[in-house]
Each structure stands twice: as C-alpha cells, then as structure tokens.
Scaffold this active site. Sequence first.
Site, short mmCIF file in Angstrom:
data_model
loop_
_atom_site.label_atom_id
_atom_site.label_comp_id
_atom_site.label_asym_id
_atom_site.label_seq_id
_atom_site.Cartn_x
_atom_site.Cartn_y
_atom_site.Cartn_z
N THR A 30 -22.32 50.00 44.75
CA THR A 30 -23.33 49.88 45.80
C THR A 30 -23.01 48.70 46.72
OG1 THR A 30 -24.97 50.93 44.39
CG2 THR A 30 -25.80 49.67 46.26
N GLU A 38 -22.56 47.84 56.65
CA GLU A 38 -22.77 46.68 57.51
C GLU A 38 -21.61 46.51 58.49
OE1 GLU A 38 -24.99 43.10 56.78
OE2 GLU A 38 -24.60 43.41 54.64
N HIS A 64 -28.38 54.54 47.34
CA HIS A 64 -27.06 55.03 46.91
C HIS A 64 -27.34 56.30 46.11
CE1 HIS A 64 -22.81 53.70 45.44
NE2 HIS A 64 -22.85 54.98 45.81
#
Length: 121
Positions: A30, A38, A64
């Site tokens: 994750t 990002e 996720h």
Amino acid sequence: MVKTLTQEFQIKKKDTAAAMGSGGLEVLSTPSMIAFMENTAYELFTPLSSSGETTVGIEINVKHLSPSAVGKRVEVRAKLVEQKKSILFFHIEAYDDEKLIGTADHKRAVVTIETFMKNIE
C-alpha cells in the site's frame, strides 16, 4: 479545469509489502501504491506551477482493493478535479491489467519552495 495524467509503473521487489515492512507478502505494498499515486498527482501539476513553486501532499484517503504481483505494470490515472486557492484536489485510480486495484482522493498544497524549506530549519 479538469486536467488528467496517466503514468505507468512496474512493480519491483522493492515495492512489495515484504520489502517495505508493511506486510509479509511479495505483492505491491500500500505505501508503494500511494507513492505511485502521489507522484502522478505531483507530475500532473508540475507543468502548471510557477517558477519557485512546488506541491506537497497534505492529505490522502486511499483504498487498496486488490493485490498485484512483482513484474506487473500499474497504470495510475490522476485527475485534478478542483483548486481552492493553493489547495489542489485530485481523484486517482490505479489499475493492473485494466483491473481497478486502488482509488484515492488526494489533496496537495502549492507552496513556495524557499519559504517552505525555511520552515524546517
């Protein structure tokens, strides 16, 4: 105002939960998926920012949804959906083989690099 960017990342052993310490399996971690997300949001806005400015992540709400194996390609699609003053709002989706593996709503702040860096001294 909606702007989008799609980037591809290949999952390497260093991106796994076992390598990151966020779990014990050889699957996309994750934290690595969040980094891919990002980075895509960052890269989307970079050409739109002024000289001496950058963006920093300030909030992310991520899901996720499915595991992905080492060697798979992950396609990350970021969409800039709103800007309120210096705050940017993104919706991001991650896919492997066209299967949705993660989603996120992400906020980034536009900052002046010099001023921002003075805050850490």
